[in-house]
Design an enzyme around this catalytic site. Structure first.
Site, mmCIF file in Angstrom:
data_model
loop_
_atom_site.group_PDB
_atom_site.id
_atom_site.type_symbol
_atom_site.label_atom_id
_atom_site.label_comp_id
_atom_site.label_asym_id
_atom_site.label_seq_id
_atom_site.Cartn_x
_atom_site.Cartn_y
_atom_site.Cartn_z
ATOM 1 N N ASN A 23 0.815 -1.219 0.000
ATOM 2 C CA ASN A 23 0.000 0.000 0.000
ATOM 3 C C ASN A 23 0.845 1.265 0.000
ATOM 4 O O ASN A 23 0.333 2.366 -0.199
ATOM 5 C CB ASN A 23 -0.940 0.019 1.219
ATOM 6 C CG ASN A 23 -0.184 0.036 2.526
ATOM 7 O OD1 ASN A 23 0.413 -0.970 2.892
ATOM 8 N ND2 ASN A 23 -0.196 1.150 3.247
ATOM 9 N N THR A 24 2.164 1.129 0.202
ATOM 10 C CA THR A 24 3.021 2.308 0.266
ATOM 11 C C THR A 24 4.437 1.933 -0.133
ATOM 12 O O THR A 24 4.792 0.758 -0.225
ATOM 13 C CB THR A 24 3.023 2.895 1.697
ATOM 14 O OG1 THR A 24 3.715 4.156 1.702
ATOM 15 C CG2 THR A 24 3.693 1.956 2.676
ATOM 16 N N GLY A 25 5.273 2.949 -0.393
ATOM 17 C CA GLY A 25 6.694 2.756 -0.608
ATOM 18 C C GLY A 25 7.052 1.815 -1.737
ATOM 19 O O GLY A 25 6.462 1.845 -2.818
ATOM 20 N N GLY A 27 6.659 -1.397 -2.058
ATOM 21 C CA GLY A 27 5.610 -2.342 -2.432
ATOM 22 C C GLY A 27 4.604 -1.716 -3.365
ATOM 23 O O GLY A 27 4.171 -2.346 -4.344
ATOM 24 N N SER A 150 18.395 -6.339 2.526
ATOM 25 C CA SER A 150 18.892 -4.984 2.754
ATOM 26 C C SER A 150 20.402 -5.014 2.886
ATOM 27 O O SER A 150 20.987 -6.056 3.220
ATOM 28 C CB SER A 150 18.266 -4.413 4.035
ATOM 29 O OG SER A 150 18.990 -3.314 4.533
ATOM 30 N N TYR A 175 17.689 -5.822 13.437
ATOM 31 C CA TYR A 175 17.342 -5.588 12.029
ATOM 32 C C TYR A 175 18.305 -6.348 11.118
ATOM 33 O O TYR A 175 17.882 -7.014 10.166
ATOM 34 C CB TYR A 175 17.379 -4.098 11.724
ATOM 35 C CG TYR A 175 17.095 -3.775 10.271
ATOM 36 C CD1 TYR A 175 15.829 -3.985 9.726
ATOM 37 C CD2 TYR A 175 18.094 -3.274 9.444
ATOM 38 C CE1 TYR A 175 15.564 -3.700 8.392
ATOM 39 C CE2 TYR A 175 17.837 -2.984 8.115
ATOM 40 C CZ TYR A 175 16.569 -3.198 7.591
ATOM 41 O OH TYR A 175 16.320 -2.915 6.262
#
Length: 298
Positions: A23-25, A27, A150, A175
């Site tokens: 829904n954002t970024g 993606g 990442s 992370y």
């Protein structure tokens, strides 16, 4: 050689792509680009209202685009199983499963199942979802599982004696562990897929302007700001991993510029720890035990 861009994405008509966190970024940009090329795109998102808004935005930009929304909370194995059941009921085959959603350097928290939030969301959630959908992925000729890692994997290690950071918690180290786990998972999955027509590939976006960085320490945020690129560029490595016909299983794509932080996508390398075969197999076994999900593979 000309740089690879979204214009190089082959026609995706007749193909189904499930994208987590769409829904954002990154993606959203991945979903938008695939929908523009004719794919049926499923936005698998935690917030249905935001997912529907993103789907509407894509359809407004590309009238006739085939976009749907699936509720999915990667912090809950119950939600993951429910989403997988619904997706399996609606789709006989899934051509692309893009494990894009993630959290980054969060304060210490746990998922609904008690897993450390970053390891639980970024790795275990996607491990479970992929296993539960794998029969539908295997049913699609030339299908792919793309998992987003990442540069953070480079400062990660798998702490098998404290996977959930119960004894000590450092958000940067946690992370890094989760992003290293994404690569160990991809390489072991590819090994298990070797006799099939499905491949597993990894990608990373470099430094991209998305909501993912909202928990970054100020000094890290400042450093990222020197190299940050638009999310449209950050999405190109995963789009290439998902669609370029020359991609092979077990490869890793990222930006081709300085320190893999920005630039057009190319084949890149991951660190030595990500290629530790014993760690790949051990993490797989632990992930099956923690999630209760086993894969339909020999």
């Amino acid at each position: 050689m000309a740089p690879w861009t979204s214009a190089d994405i082959p026609d995706q008509t007749g193909r189904t792509a499930v994208i987590t966190g769409a829904n954002t970024g990154l993606g959203y940009e991945t979903a938008r680009a695939l929908a523009a090329k004719g794919a049926h795109v499923v936005l698998a998102v935690r917030n249905l209202d935001k997912g529907k808004a993103a789907a509407d935005l894509i359809v407004r930009r590309y009238p006739g685009a085939d976009v749907s929304v699936q509720e999915l909370d990667l912090t809950s194995l119950t939600s993951i199983r429910a989403a997988a059941d619904e997706l399996r009921a609606r789709h006989d085959r899934i051509d692309l499963l893009i494990n894009n959603a993630g959290v980054m350097m969060t304060p210490k928290q746990t998922t609904q199942d008690g897993f450390e939030l970053q390891f639980g969301t970024n790795h275990l959630g996607h491990f479970a979802l992929t296993g539960l959908l794998l029969d539908r992925v295997l049913a699609a000729p030339g299908s792919r599982v793309v998992t987003i890692s990442s540069n953070g994997h480079r400062f990660g290690s798998i702490r098998f004696d404290d996977l959930q950071s119960e004894r000590s918690y450092d958000r940067t180290r946690a992370y890094g562990q989760s992003k290293l786990a994404n690569l160990l998972f991809t390489y072991e999955l590819q090994n298990r897929l070797a006799a099939t027509d499905t491949i597993a590939v990894a990608a990373h976006p470099g430094s991209s302007a998305t909501e993912l960085g909202r928990n970054l320490p100020k000094v890290v945020e400042w450093g990222f700001g020197l190299t940050v690129q638009r999310s449209e560029m950050g999405a190109l490595p995963q789009l290439r991993a998902a669609t370029d016909p020359t991609v092979r299983g077990g490869q890793y794509y990222g930006p081709g510029g300085l320190l893999q932080m920005r630039g057009y996508p190319k084949l890149v390398s991951s660190n030595r720890r990500s290629h530790d075969v014993a760690a790949q197999k051990r993490l797989w076994a632990v992930s099956e035990e923690l999630t209760g999900v086993t894969y339909p593979l020999g």
